[in-house]
Design an enzyme around this catalytic site. Structure first.
Site, PDB file in Angstrom:
ATOM      1  N   SER A   1      -9.766  -0.702   7.140  1.00 47.37           N
ATOM      2  CA  SER A   1      -9.888  -0.571   6.227  1.00 47.37           C
ATOM      3  C   SER A   1      -8.694  -1.169   4.263  1.00 47.37           C
ATOM      4  O   SER A   1      -8.388  -1.019   4.232  1.00 47.37           O
ATOM      5  CB  SER A   1      -8.467   0.577   5.871  1.00 47.37           C
ATOM      6  OG  SER A   1      -8.919   2.253   6.097  1.00 47.37           O
TER       7      SER A   1
ATOM      8  N   SER B   1      -9.691   1.786   2.984  1.00 48.45           N
ATOM      9  CA  SER B   1      -9.004   2.370   1.645  1.00 48.45           C
ATOM     10  C   SER B   1      -7.536   1.345   1.402  1.00 48.45           C
ATOM     11  O   SER B   1      -7.124   2.358   0.205  1.00 48.45           O
ATOM     12  CB  SER B   1      -8.045   3.290   2.924  1.00 48.45           C
ATOM     13  OG  SER B   1      -7.375   3.260   3.828  1.00 48.45           O
TER      14      SER B   1
ATOM     15  N   LYS C   1       0.334  -1.414  -0.034  1.00 43.72           N
ATOM     16  CA  LYS C   1       0.012   0.330   0.281  1.00 43.72           C
ATOM     17  C   LYS C   1       0.819   1.153   0.240  1.00 43.72           C
ATOM     18  O   LYS C   1       2.146   1.326   0.300  1.00 43.72           O
ATOM     19  CB  LYS C   1      -0.977  -0.468   0.820  1.00 43.72           C
ATOM     20  CG  LYS C   1      -2.412   1.219   1.198  1.00 43.72           C
ATOM     21  CD  LYS C   1      -2.952   0.753   2.949  1.00 43.72           C
ATOM     22  CE  LYS C   1      -4.328   1.670   2.208  1.00 43.72           C
ATOM     23  NZ  LYS C   1      -5.351   1.908   3.539  1.00 43.72           N
TER      24      LYS C   1
END
Ligand SMILES: [Zn+2]
Lengths: 88, 463, 463
Positions: free
Chosen positions: B164, B140, B65
């Site tokens: 997330s 997210s 990420k």
């Protein structure tokens, strides 16, 4: 709940464009509504933290980091000084 | 060669027995990622494979990420603010992966600074759901989920502040593991809400996330909040799980139906199922979560002022003007949360909101610890709804905030939680999460692995 | 002249540390080229996290105990947000006594030379910001030049009540504090800019004005004198003094209204989530107390309790070195304590001054030897010479042929009878001299003292 988008953006050092303003206001409004429920709770004397158990302090032993690597990150330098805005 | 549906476990096994080479594996994921990224927008940065086959991971490249610092590889947080920022150091989780022979496949798209539940708040555009590209992936960690779901990566790191990792895992039909708070070092994870978040893992199976978890878990001297959790395998064969009905009731009819359906299957497979009607603080979870998250975010994000790194401002009348101009590069969601956090922490409101939110958090933790005692895990749906069409939550931000209602609990309590697919509705999946006591990560992983085996929701997976 | 009230916030760098407060960069930043003593933590790079220097807590605790302050069992770090280019995160990590936080220690005091007590409200740890330079003058420079070498250096802040009522008292406070600090090895005089004071002055019950960043005791006095007259002039003209922050201009010796930094009201304090609370255990306090040996007051009390007179007690308690030796002797041989006090307050004090001695030997057995044989050392010069030997770390062995008084009396009687014819007609003085000559030859000069005493006794008996 009293807040003005204008004042909060100033305090947060954020410039907000005309186009964004409505959308941000909507989001702030939605977040603000979530806060209202907190009225029912009695505030504590001490801050609550998820503290880990055991020793968490560092020994006082120097470790050098290659500072050139950080100079590379900096936007603009003069010599090895970081160039910043004037502060007056 | 086609590795579609391959789990990490299978890949490692085939490399071990010589039927696959690490180069082939990396080549496959890289080529497929280049091909699909223009549609799915899972990666912000993709790297050409250049691995050495070594260690437990044999040089396999993993998706990371883009809020996890990677030395020499730009790390943007999906923000204009860090568009060109290249960290001079690796996050501890990344250096642990490298130590085990892993490498970086690419940096995945996300909601800007991890603020969002849909993957739409990215300065690089929304990530699209591989199950239906008109729909959100959830966020997210949107790009990490999409990459794993679309076979653009064997496995991925994400971060979980209020769901997330689990939300996008649920929306894309994969496994998402949020470890206990502190179980994986946060050093190098670009902070959104420090006291809530942890690095998490998105993979194709429970076994896959466990393999990676064991490699990167543990106390780190660079992160004072990190802890050692017990990594020994747990011996459970018939798990006892507790269903919180008030959580299930917050879900849509479709989700509810699939979720109860899964309970039936688990029960006939020998799971002990118990119910509790109400978690008394259900209505307060989002208030506590958003108050703490916004407060922490507003101070974490103060450092982005364009002076050291970030957008350079060409003309400014004074230093305050300089900083404000640089900070205009944040997107609207980030600005809104910073402003809310500023409000929460300002004189006169701190006690009204922030301290109360902390108190609530303490109460929620106590209640959770009370109800879970005697059970191996709590079992509830991950997301109360199915994925929505891209753009819908932009119209009405309340949709996105409300979607977090079932995922924030483990972040408030520091618990491990894992989401696995437990049902199917049209092209989408319904995710269910198992939540345990803090530091009992191996227990929830074990319970989830048994459930995964019972439910067999994704029969096409090859492991 | 109306009354003034002065309160001080003294910032002291913990110069005894080897590293910064929250990262492992060297604390030795002076004289280094700009930005060579930095790392991701002290430049606030995204993802970096603070870790607390263990020794910093101990050093701060030492100062707190020396100032008679009470440590809190649990204290917290807070973020204090204000934007300024020398502050890389745009918040300073400090400690706070409100908002659910507790500083390291509270409620101490320091006695001034005139006997007045100045209350110390709190003592806490915090980080130093970086430094800003300008080419030419600040007013005309087109940009600033920032050096983060100092960023993150450990500071303690000592906050007093507004208990001082003259510039001299404030100066005395800083001077006495400097002495106390050097007692625990923090020699601020050796490190330029390591003691900086924010001075709060209010005249005639008016608003308080804060003068920031005054370096050293003499400047503190000057800044207060200036501020006193400035406020007095305003008062006499009927102009209201406003609550404001001013800066001390060392060159022009005036205070100037300061613009730029943000004011008190909006610091938006919140707990630092990356640092667990600091716990001060009883055993840590004990350990630190052993290292510092308590405050002067404690030492004085102990001496008085031991029956040492006030004059000696005052002298010994004011010097930690002297007191430590006293304590050791007391432990070594309790009966020697009175004599030890005498020698410490007189001969040893004299030697310390005369030879600028920094520390006294850890091993007091040599001193004990001197004290035990004190009566038989013939003269004062020899005592001093022996003491010097001990201080210089040489072995002290007092090897006089010592004789008991009873033996001497017998010997004296024998000598008298042997020489009776020669002395019978001599007058007392001559008789004494003659016999003394023989005795010295026999017993040695070093026994003179005893011989004189005993011979006198004998002669008086037979007179
Ligand atoms: Zn550093």
């Amino acid at each position: 709940m009293k807040y003005s988008i204008n004042k909060l953006s100033k305090l947060s050092m954020l410039k907000i464009s005309k186009e964004e303003e409505k959308m941000i206001a909507k989001k702030v409004q939605a977040l603000g509504e979530l806060l209202e429920k907190l009225d029912a709770i009695e505030p504590p004397k001490e801050a609550f933290v998820l503290a880990p158990e055991g020793e968490h302090k560092r020994d006082d032993v120097p470790v050098e980091f290659d500072s050139d690597e950080i100079i590379k990150v900096f936007n603009e330098v003069k010599g090895r000084y970081l160039k910043g805005p004037k502060t007056l | 060669m086609n590795l579609e549906g391959y789990t990490l476990q299978l890949i490692l096994r085939e490399i071990e027995n010589g039927s696959l080479s690490p180069e082939d594996v990396n080549e496959f994921y890289y080529k497929r990622s280049v091909e699909l990224n223009s549609v799915l927008n899972a990666y912000i940065t993709l790297l050409e494979p250049r691995s050495r086959a070594e260690g437990d991971l044999k040089g396999i490249a993993i998706a990371i990420k883009d809020n996890i610092s990677t030395k020499g590889i730009r790390t943007t947080c999906a923000s204009k603010m860090l568009e060109n920022y290249v960290p001079p150091y690796d996050a501890t989780a990344v250096s642990s992966l490298k130590k085990h022979g892993g490498s970086v496949l690419g940096k995945t798209n996300m909601d800007e600074f991890a603020m969002g539940s849909s993957g739409e708040n990215s300065a690089f555009g929304p990530t699209r759901n591989p199950l239906n590209k008109e729909y959100v992936t959830g966020g997210s960690s949107s790009g990490s989920a999409a990459a794993v779901a679309a076979d653009m990566a064997p496995i991925a790191l994400g971060s979980d502040t209020g769901g997330s990792v689990r939300a996008p895992a649920s929306f894309t039909g994969i496994v998402g593991f949020k470890p206990s708070y502190g179980a994986i070092s946060r050093y190098g994870l670009i902070a959104y809400a420090n006291s809530l978040e942890v690095i998490g893992i998105l993979g194709k199976s429970v076994e896959d996330v466990k393999i990676l978890f064991k490699m990167i878990a543990g106390k780190d001297p660079m992160d004072s909040t990190s802890i050692n959790v017990d990594l020994k395998e747990k011996n459970i064969s018939k798990p006892n799980i507790l269903v919180i009905k008030s959580f299930v009731e917050l879900s849509s009819e479709e989700v509810k139906k699939e979720f109860y359906n899964s309970i039936g299957k688990l029960e006939s497979a020998g799971f002990g199922i118990s119910y509790v009607d109400k978690f008394s603080l259900t209505d307060y979870m989002l208030s506590s979560y958003y108050t703490i998250a916004c407060a922490e975010a507003s101070t974490n994000l103060s450092r982005y002022d364009g002076i050291r790194y970030g957008p350079k401002v060409e003309s400014a009348s004074n230093w305050r003007d300089y900083i404000s101009k640089a900070r205009s590069f944040f997107g609207p969601e980030v600005k809104a949360r910073i402003m809310m956090g500023t409000f929460i922490l300002s004189a006169g409101y701190y006690e009204t909101y922030y301290l109360r939110a902390l108190q609530l958090r303490k109460m929620i933790k106590q209640e959770f610890e009370k109800i879970i005692s005697g059970y191996d895990a709590v079992y509830v749906p991950t997301m109360p709804v199915l994925p929505w069409k891209i753009g819908k939550a932009i119209e009405d931000p309340k949709i996105a905030y409300a979607a977090d209602v079932l995922t924030v609990l483990p972040n408030l309590t520091g618990s491990p939680a894992i989401s696995i697919p437990v049902g199917k509705v049209r092209e989408f999946f319904v995710g269910g999460q198992f939540i345990g006591l803090r530091a009992e990560d191996m227990k929830v992983l074990k319970v989830a692995a048994i459930a995964e085996n019972v439910l067999q929701v994704k029969k096409n997976g090859r492991n | 002249m109306e009354e003034i009230k002065v309160g001080l916030e003294v910032h002291v760098q913990l110069v005894t540390l080897k590293t910064k407060l929250f990262c492992s960069c060297s604390s030795d930043y002076r004289g280094k080229p700009p930005n060579t003593n930095i790392c991701p933590v002290c430049t606030g790079l995204p993802g970096s996290m603070p870790t607390l220097n263990k020794k910093a807590v101990e050093e701060a605790l030492k100062v707190a105990l020396m100032l008679n302050a009470q440590p809190y069992e649990t204290s917290y770090f807070f973020r204090k947000t204000y934007f300024y280019p020398d502050l890389p995160k745009n918040f300073q990590i400090t400690q706070y006594d409100k908002a659910g936080g507790y500083p390291l220690a509270h409620d101490g005091y320091l006695k001034l030379s005139n006997g007045k007590t100045v209350r110390i409200e709190r003592i806490h740890l915090e980080e130093d910001p970086g430094r800003i330079y300008y080419e030419g003058s600040r007013a005309t420079a087109r940009y600033s030049l920032i050096d983060y070498n100092r960023s993150g250096i450990a500071l303690i802040e000592i906050v007093t009540a507004p208990d001082m009522s003259s510039p001299e008292e404030a100066r005395d406070f800083v001077e006495r504090l400097t002495t106390i600090l050097s007692d625990v090895g923090i020699n601020v005089k050796d490190y330029e800019g390591s003691l900086r004071v924010d001075v709060n002055v209010s005249y005639a019950g008016g608003e308080r004005v804060e003068v920031k960043n005054v370096t050293g005791a003499a400047s503190v006095e000057k800044a207060i004198i200036y501020e006193m007259f400035r406020q007095k002039t305003m008062y006499e003209k009927g102009i209201k003094v406003v609550r404001e922050t001013r800066a001390w201009d060392e060159k022009r010796r005036i205070t100037i209204a300061s613009r730029g930094k943000e004011f008190e009201a909006e610091y938006r304090y919140m707990p630092e989530p990356d640092l667990p609370p600091v716990t001060i255990t009883e055993s840590l306090i004990k350990k630190v107390k052993e290292e510092i040996g308590g405050s002067q007051e404690d030492r004085y009390r102990e001496l008085i309790n031991d029956g040492i007179n006030e004059e000696l007690a005052k002298k010994i308690s004011s010097d930690k070195n002297l007191f430590n030796v006293y304590e050791k002797i007391k432990f070594y041989e309790p009966s020697l304590k009175q004599l030890a006090a005498n020698v410490l307050a007189n001969e040893i004090s004299y030697l310390i001054k005369r030879y600028s001695i920094k520390t006294l030997p850890e091993d007091v057995s040599g001193l004990a030897e001197i004290l035990q044989n004190y009566r038989i050392i013939p003269d004062h010069e020899s005592v001093v010479a022996y003491l010097k030997k001990w201080i210089d770390g040489e072995k002290v062995k007092i090897s006089f042929k010592t004789v008991s008084a009873e033996n001497i009396q017998n010997d004296i009687m024998q000598i008298i009878s042997e020489n009776y014819e020669k002395i019978r007609n001599l007058e007392y003085n001559k008789k004494f001299e003659f016999l003394m000559g023989i005795l010295i030859k026999k017993f040695g000069k070093e026994n003179k003292k005893v011989l004189v005493e005993e011979l006198t006794k004998v002669l008086n008996k037979i007179k």
